[in-house]
Write a protein that holds these residues in place. Structure first.
Motif, PDB file in Angstrom:
ATOM      1  N   ASP A 164       1.003  -1.186   0.391  1.00 48.09           N
ATOM      2  CA  ASP A 164      -0.334  -0.216  -0.236  1.00 48.09           C
ATOM      3  C   ASP A 164       0.484   1.693  -0.309  1.00 48.09           C
ATOM      4  N   ARG A 165       1.918   1.380   0.888  1.00 50.86           N
ATOM      5  CA  ARG A 165       2.525   1.954   0.569  1.00 50.86           C
ATOM      6  C   ARG A 165       3.112   2.306  -0.292  1.00 50.86           C
ATOM      7  N   LEU A 166       3.993   1.919  -1.231  1.00 53.05           N
ATOM      8  CA  LEU A 166       4.766   1.904  -2.123  1.00 53.05           C
ATOM      9  C   LEU A 166       3.756   2.204  -3.822  1.00 53.05           C
ATOM     10  N   ALA A 167       2.122   1.815  -3.421  1.00 51.97           N
ATOM     11  CA  ALA A 167       1.149   1.929  -4.002  1.00 51.97           C
ATOM     12  C   ALA A 167       0.803   3.601  -3.747  1.00 51.97           C
ATOM     13  N   SER A 168       1.019   4.039  -2.694  1.00 52.22           N
ATOM     14  CA  SER A 168       0.539   5.248  -2.851  1.00 52.22           C
ATOM     15  C   SER A 168       1.646   6.433  -2.964  1.00 52.22           C
ATOM     16  N   VAL A 169       2.932   6.050  -3.227  1.00 56.75           N
ATOM     17  CA  VAL A 169       4.419   6.690  -3.938  1.00 56.75           C
ATOM     18  C   VAL A 169       4.073   6.650  -5.356  1.00 56.75           C
ATOM     19  N   MET A 170       4.030   6.056  -5.294  1.00 54.95           N
ATOM     20  CA  MET A 170       3.694   5.494  -7.703  1.00 54.95           C
ATOM     21  C   MET A 170       2.225   6.560  -7.849  1.00 54.95           C
ATOM     22  N   GLU A 171       1.277   6.062  -6.854  1.00 53.93           N
ATOM     23  CA  GLU A 171       0.287   7.470  -7.676  1.00 53.93           C
ATOM     24  C   GLU A 171       0.651   9.011  -7.426  1.00 53.93           C
ATOM     25  N   ASN A 172       1.183   9.244  -6.606  1.00 57.22           N
ATOM     26  CA  ASN A 172       1.793  10.569  -5.916  1.00 57.22           C
ATOM     27  C   ASN A 172       2.923  10.660  -7.149  1.00 57.22           C
ATOM     28  N   LEU A 173       3.226   9.886  -7.624  1.00 54.77           N
ATOM     29  CA  LEU A 173       4.454  10.695  -8.652  1.00 54.77           C
ATOM     30  C   LEU A 173       4.166  10.849  -9.880  1.00 54.77           C
ATOM     31  N   THR A 174       2.716   9.605 -10.146  1.00 50.22           N
ATOM     32  CA  THR A 174       2.126  10.529 -11.338  1.00 50.22           C
ATOM     33  C   THR A 174       1.825  11.677 -11.474  1.00 50.22           C
ATOM     34  N   THR A 175       1.737  12.693  -9.914  1.00 50.18           N
ATOM     35  CA  THR A 175       1.705  14.376 -10.183  1.00 50.18           C
ATOM     36  C   THR A 175       2.667  14.777 -10.073  1.00 50.18           C
ATOM     37  N   MET A 176       3.592  14.381 -10.186  1.00 50.74           N
ATOM     38  CA  MET A 176       5.136  14.185 -10.422  1.00 50.74           C
ATOM     39  C   MET A 176       5.592  15.134  -8.636  1.00 50.74           C
ATOM     40  N   SER A 177       5.179  14.921  -8.295  1.00 49.82           N
ATOM     41  CA  SER A 177       5.020  14.969  -6.520  1.00 49.82           C
ATOM     42  C   SER A 177       5.000  14.221  -5.600  1.00 49.82           C
ATOM     43  N   ALA A 178       5.956  13.734  -4.639  1.00 52.99           N
ATOM     44  CA  ALA A 178       5.346  12.626  -3.109  1.00 52.99           C
ATOM     45  C   ALA A 178       6.107  13.179  -2.260  1.00 52.99           C
ATOM     46  N   ASP A 179       5.349  12.989  -1.133  1.00 51.39           N
ATOM     47  CA  ASP A 179       6.103  13.213   0.221  1.00 51.39           C
ATOM     48  C   ASP A 179       4.844  12.344   1.737  1.00 51.39           C
ATOM     49  N   CYS A 180       6.063  12.312   2.024  1.00 50.38           N
ATOM     50  CA  CYS A 180       6.427  11.624   3.563  1.00 50.38           C
ATOM     51  C   CYS A 180       6.503  11.901   4.681  1.00 50.38           C
ATOM     52  N   PRO A 181       6.215  11.539   6.406  1.00 50.83           N
ATOM     53  CA  PRO A 181       6.507  12.099   7.505  1.00 50.83           C
ATOM     54  C   PRO A 181       7.628  12.149   7.756  1.00 50.83           C
ATOM     55  N   GLY A 182       8.581  12.916   7.891  1.00 46.73           N
ATOM     56  CA  GLY A 182       9.975  12.844   8.616  1.00 46.73           C
ATOM     57  C   GLY A 182      11.152  12.758   7.364  1.00 46.73           C
ATOM     58  N   GLU A 183      12.217  12.245   7.693  1.00 48.24           N
ATOM     59  CA  GLU A 183      13.152  12.184   6.706  1.00 48.24           C
ATOM     60  C   GLU A 183      13.482  10.545   6.032  1.00 48.24           C
ATOM     61  N   ASN A 184      12.721  10.924   4.588  1.00 46.08           N
ATOM     62  CA  ASN A 184      12.939   9.736   4.360  1.00 46.08           C
ATOM     63  C   ASN A 184      14.798   8.909   3.474  1.00 46.08           C
ATOM     64  N   HIS A 185      15.257   8.658   4.505  1.00 47.33           N
ATOM     65  CA  HIS A 185      17.039   8.015   4.135  1.00 47.33           C
ATOM     66  C   HIS A 185      16.501   6.899   2.863  1.00 47.33           C
ATOM     67  N   ASP A 186      15.824   6.278   3.119  1.00 43.65           N
ATOM     68  CA  ASP A 186      15.885   4.815   1.362  1.00 43.65           C
ATOM     69  C   ASP A 186      15.741   5.720   0.280  1.00 43.65           C
ATOM     70  N   TRP A 187      15.079   6.622  -0.015  1.00 42.88           N
ATOM     71  CA  TRP A 187      14.492   7.420  -1.003  1.00 42.88           C
ATOM     72  C   TRP A 187      16.088   8.140  -1.245  1.00 42.88           C
ATOM     73  N   LEU A 188      16.383   8.728  -0.274  1.00 43.16           N
ATOM     74  CA  LEU A 188      17.825   9.789  -0.477  1.00 43.16           C
ATOM     75  C   LEU A 188      18.290   8.404  -1.085  1.00 43.16           C
TER      76      LEU A 188
END
Length: 333
Positions: A164-188
């Motif tokens: 569900d988290r991955l699907a949410s990120v993919m859906e948000n990226l379709t709008t060219m933007s995504a966010d999450c609480p705190g610092e996401n070191h995995d994204w970095l």
């Protein structure tokens, strides 16, 4: 109690001929009817012509009685045949209704399966024409299926949350933007491994303690590999409030990163020209000038939110801001 003596009332006597009364067997009834008809025929022939001999009258009576018996059996046979035909017709209608219902269910099921297959085919065809790796998506689907087959439990629940988290990120990226609480070191880390051209990063006074942490060591190692293996150009701008913030610890940090191939500069906000001082000082990293990783601090100077933004207007502002600060920054060499 209703004032009676309390003796039970006598049971009603069923009326003759009713279902609860005396029932005559069909064979005996047919025989009685035949005898009655034969007797009537015998009496009738005797009254019509008394000169005939008794043998002829008896023969006529027997013939008429036999015919009556045959007619009774024929009527009974016809009634039973009609009952059988009615039953067969009802059974045929029931079977036809069941077959129709089964056919409708099977057709619905087949249509749904073909729809699912069509959707899956369309999805994989879209994936095949996209820039995503098809084998990765297939591996994810198969692994998710195997995990879900383990049944209910913490592992399955965790797998569902991750999907569900991955699907949410993919859906948000379709709008060219995504966010999450705190610092996401995995994204970095993932973005560092995917970068092929440039990395332009700012590091403010809020982040000074970060560079002594284990995630920072892995982040720097990933940057060193990107520089050595893919020729990525990495620039990092350290931001302090006043010139006094450029202490020996910060200078050593700059030297360590410069030894890894990272180009570093330091800028003091209080020393900036007015036109450059105005603007964001949030930590951000621009990857290949196509996506911005940005961390927003809260009032306690803690990293409260991480945002990925690939919108052109936002990227244009961040690239411009980094160049402004970089041009006025001082090299620690």
């Amino acid at each position: 109690m209703d004032g009676s003596s309390g003796a039970p009332a006598p049971a009603p006597i069923p009326a003759p001929g009713t279902a609860e009364g005396l029932r005559i067997p069909p064979v005996l009834l047919k025989t009685l009817v035949t005898v009655v008809v034969a007797t009537i025929a015998y009496v009738t022939t005797n009254l019509i012509n008394q000169d005939q001999n008794k043998l002829w009258q008896l023969a006529v009576s027997i013939v008429i009685g036999g015919a009556t018996l045959i007619v009774q059996y024929m009527v009974d046979f016809e009634r039973r045949l009609a009952s059988v035909e009615t039953g067969q017709q009802a059974h045929a209608r029931e079977v036809a209704d069941r077959l129709a219902g089964h056919h409708s269910e099977m057709r619905t099921l087949v249509d749904r399966r073909f729809t699912d297959i069509s959707e899956a085919t369309e999805l994989f065809d879209a994936l095949d024409h996209s820039m995503l790796r098809l084998d990765g998506v297939t591996r994810l689907a198969r692994s998710a299926t195997r995990v879900s087959s383990l049944g209910p439990g913490l592992v399955s629940a965790f797998a569902r949350e991750e999907i569900d988290r991955l699907a949410s990120v993919m859906e948000n990226l379709t709008t060219m933007s995504a966010d999450c609480p705190g610092e996401n070191h995995d994204w970095l880390m993932a973005l560092t491994k995917c970068t092929t051209g440039t990395m332009d990063a700012t590091s403010s006074f809020v982040e000074r303690n970060y560079w002594d942490s284990e995630p920072a060591l892995r982040y720097l190692q990933a940057q060193a590999e990107a520089i050595a293996q893919r020729g990525v150009k990495v620039r990092r701008l350290f931001i302090v409030q006043k010139p006094e913030g450029v202490d020996p610890a910060l200078l050593r940090l700059c030297e360590d990163q410069r030894n890894m191939g990272i180009d570093t500069r330091v800028v003091a906000l209080s020393e900036l020209p007015p036109n450059v001082r105005r603007g964001t000082t949030n930590d951000f990293v621009i990857f290949d000038e196509t996506l911005c990783y940005e961390v927003e601090p809260d009032l306690l100077h803690e990293n409260a939110k991480t945002t990925l933004n690939a919108r052109e207007d936002h990227l244009r502002q961040r690239v411009k801001r980094f160049r402004e600060l970089w041009d006025v920054g001082l090299s620690d060499t």
